[in-house]
Design a protein around this motif. Structure first.
Motif, PDB file in Angstrom:
ATOM      1  N   PHE A  35       0.812  -1.214   0.000  1.00 24.02           N
ATOM      2  CA  PHE A  35       0.000   0.000   0.000  1.00 24.02           C
ATOM      3  C   PHE A  35       0.848   1.269   0.000  1.00 24.02           C
ATOM      4  N   GLY A  36       2.110   1.147  -0.395  1.00 23.25           N
ATOM      5  CA  GLY A  36       2.980   2.319  -0.501  1.00 23.25           C
ATOM      6  C   GLY A  36       3.099   3.109   0.784  1.00 23.25           C
ATOM      7  N   GLY A  37       2.937   2.425   1.920  1.00 24.29           N
ATOM      8  CA  GLY A  37       3.064   3.091   3.222  1.00 24.29           C
ATOM      9  C   GLY A  37       1.812   3.839   3.652  1.00 24.29           C
ATOM     10  N   SER A  38       0.733   3.743   2.886  1.00 24.20           N
ATOM     11  CA  SER A  38      -0.489   4.490   3.193  1.00 24.20           C
ATOM     12  C   SER A  38      -1.428   3.680   4.083  1.00 24.20           C
ATOM     13  N   SER A  39      -1.614   4.163   5.313  1.00 24.40           N
ATOM     14  CA  SER A  39      -2.562   3.492   6.201  1.00 24.40           C
ATOM     15  C   SER A  39      -3.987   3.681   5.686  1.00 24.40           C
ATOM     16  N   LYS A  40      -4.262   4.818   5.061  1.00 22.93           N
ATOM     17  CA  LYS A  40      -5.597   5.062   4.499  1.00 22.93           C
ATOM     18  C   LYS A  40      -5.931   4.023   3.428  1.00 22.93           C
ATOM     19  N   ALA A  41      -5.002   3.779   2.514  1.00 20.65           N
ATOM     20  CA  ALA A  41      -5.245   2.812   1.439  1.00 20.65           C
ATOM     21  C   ALA A  41      -5.474   1.411   2.020  1.00 20.65           C
ATOM     22  N   LEU A  42      -4.694   1.053   3.039  1.00 20.43           N
ATOM     23  CA  LEU A  42      -4.841  -0.258   3.672  1.00 20.43           C
ATOM     24  C   LEU A  42      -6.213  -0.400   4.328  1.00 20.43           C
ATOM     25  N   VAL A  43      -6.623   0.604   5.078  1.00 17.33           N
ATOM     26  CA  VAL A  43      -7.909   0.554   5.785  1.00 17.33           C
ATOM     27  C   VAL A  43      -9.066   0.542   4.789  1.00 17.33           C
ATOM     28  N   MET A  44      -8.982   1.367   3.760  1.00 14.70           N
ATOM     29  CA  MET A  44     -10.052   1.421   2.767  1.00 14.70           C
ATOM     30  C   MET A  44     -10.190   0.071   2.065  1.00 14.70           C
ATOM     31  N   GLN A  45      -9.077  -0.548   1.731  1.00 14.18           N
ATOM     32  CA  GLN A  45      -9.110  -1.859   1.088  1.00 14.18           C
ATOM     33  C   GLN A  45      -9.692  -2.909   2.041  1.00 14.18           C
ATOM     34  N   ALA A  46      -9.244  -2.877   3.289  1.00 12.53           N
ATOM     35  CA  ALA A  46      -9.722  -3.857   4.271  1.00 12.53           C
ATOM     36  C   ALA A  46     -11.227  -3.726   4.485  1.00 12.53           C
ATOM     37  N   LEU A  47     -11.722  -2.518   4.616  1.00  8.05           N
ATOM     38  CA  LEU A  47     -13.148  -2.315   4.838  1.00  8.05           C
ATOM     39  C   LEU A  47     -13.962  -2.631   3.584  1.00  8.05           C
ATOM     40  N   GLY A  48     -13.369  -2.430   2.424  1.00  7.53           N
ATOM     41  CA  GLY A  48     -14.061  -2.724   1.171  1.00  7.53           C
ATOM     42  C   GLY A  48     -14.188  -4.212   0.898  1.00  7.53           C
ATOM     43  N   GLN A  49     -13.312  -5.028   1.484  1.00  6.04           N
ATOM     44  CA  GLN A  49     -13.323  -6.471   1.274  1.00  6.04           C
ATOM     45  C   GLN A  49     -14.329  -7.181   2.158  1.00  6.04           C
ATOM     46  N   ASP A  50     -14.689  -6.537   3.224  1.00  6.25           N
ATOM     47  CA  ASP A  50     -15.516  -7.170   4.239  1.00  6.25           C
ATOM     48  C   ASP A  50     -16.793  -6.364   4.400  1.00  6.25           C
ATOM     49  N   ASN A  51     -17.795  -6.954   4.942  1.00  3.58           N
ATOM     50  CA  ASN A  51     -19.004  -6.230   5.295  1.00  3.58           C
ATOM     51  C   ASN A  51     -19.027  -6.103   6.809  1.00  3.58           C
ATOM     52  N   PRO A  52     -18.383  -5.056   7.338  1.00  2.00           N
ATOM     53  CA  PRO A  52     -18.343  -4.939   8.797  1.00  2.00           C
ATOM     54  C   PRO A  52     -19.745  -4.751   9.372  1.00  2.00           C
ATOM     55  N   SER A  53     -19.958  -5.354  10.538  1.00  2.00           N
ATOM     56  CA  SER A  53     -21.245  -5.214  11.221  1.00  2.00           C
ATOM     57  C   SER A  53     -21.352  -3.809  11.814  1.00  2.00           C
ATOM     58  N   LYS A  54     -22.559  -3.448  12.225  1.00  2.00           N
ATOM     59  CA  LYS A  54     -22.763  -2.138  12.855  1.00  2.00           C
ATOM     60  C   LYS A  54     -21.891  -2.021  14.105  1.00  2.00           C
ATOM     61  N   GLU A  55     -21.784  -3.113  14.865  1.00  2.00           N
ATOM     62  CA  GLU A  55     -20.962  -3.102  16.082  1.00  2.00           C
ATOM     63  C   GLU A  55     -19.488  -2.850  15.740  1.00  2.00           C
ATOM     64  N   GLU A  56     -19.012  -3.514  14.686  1.00  2.00           N
ATOM     65  CA  GLU A  56     -17.616  -3.307  14.279  1.00  2.00           C
ATOM     66  C   GLU A  56     -17.386  -1.870  13.815  1.00  2.00           C
ATOM     67  N   LEU A  57     -18.327  -1.328  13.048  1.00  2.00           N
ATOM     68  CA  LEU A  57     -18.208   0.062  12.601  1.00  2.00           C
ATOM     69  C   LEU A  57     -18.218   1.025  13.788  1.00  2.00           C
ATOM     70  N   ASP A  58     -19.056   0.740  14.783  1.00  2.00           N
ATOM     71  CA  ASP A  58     -19.089   1.575  15.994  1.00  2.00           C
ATOM     72  C   ASP A  58     -17.741   1.533  16.712  1.00  2.00           C
ATOM     73  N   GLU A  59     -17.145   0.343  16.785  1.00  2.00           N
ATOM     74  CA  GLU A  59     -15.824   0.213  17.422  1.00  2.00           C
ATOM     75  C   GLU A  59     -14.767   0.972  16.637  1.00  2.00           C
ATOM     76  N   ILE A  60     -14.839   0.897  15.311  1.00  2.00           N
ATOM     77  CA  ILE A  60     -13.879   1.614  14.461  1.00  2.00           C
ATOM     78  C   ILE A  60     -14.030   3.118  14.658  1.00  2.00           C
ATOM     79  N   ARG A  61     -15.293   3.597  14.689  1.00  2.00           N
ATOM     80  CA  ARG A  61     -15.535   5.032  14.918  1.00  2.00           C
ATOM     81  C   ARG A  61     -14.980   5.474  16.269  1.00  2.00           C
ATOM     82  N   ALA A  62     -15.216   4.673  17.294  1.00  2.00           N
ATOM     83  CA  ALA A  62     -14.716   5.003  18.638  1.00  2.00           C
ATOM     84  C   ALA A  62     -13.188   5.048  18.638  1.00  2.00           C
ATOM     85  N   PHE A  63     -12.570   4.114  17.923  1.00  2.00           N
ATOM     86  CA  PHE A  63     -11.106   4.094  17.835  1.00  2.00           C
ATOM     87  C   PHE A  63     -10.604   5.346  17.114  1.00  2.00           C
TER      88      PHE A  63
END
Length: 124
Positions: A87-115
């Protein structure tokens, strides 16, 4: 820290969960999800012992293995290498790819927002 192979990482995940286990216990867990022979599991764990990734208690007839590398440290190291190489050192690109591959649950999204909120508060 040595980068574990995929097979070593599978063994480490089991040892992190169980705290300690015999080769047979690790093999039985691996065999639930993939075709593998007992001698292959034994050899992997012997190599890991030689590399210092696991310790072995030899007091009883059945040797018990424990991970000597910490889960968090290993994950951080692997993620850093992945982020750098893929990902060329980009944490944004890594996170966007990871979230795009999976269907995170509402609980997981809430945890991500809190983080993310926690990260923002540290920078304020």
């Amino acid at each position: 820290m040595q980068k574990p192979t995929e097979a070593e990482l599978e063994v480490l995940a089991i040892l992190w969960e169980l705290k300690e286990a015999s080769v047979r216990q690790v093999h039985e867990r691996l065999a639930q999800t993939k075709e593998t022979g007992y001698t292959t599991t034994l050899k992997i764990m012997q190599i890991m012992h030689a590399k210092g990734m696991v310790s072995r208690d030899e007091k009883s007839r059945t040797h018990l293995y424990r991970a000597t590398v910490k889960q968090g440290d290993t994950q951080k190291s692997l993620l850093k290498n992945l982020m750098s190489s893929a990902f060329g050192g980009s944490s944004k690109a890594l996170v966007m790819q990871a979230l795009g591959q999976d269907n995170p649950s509402k609980e997981e999204l809430d945890e991500i927002r809190a983080f993310l909120d926690q990260l923002e508060n540290k920078k304020s």
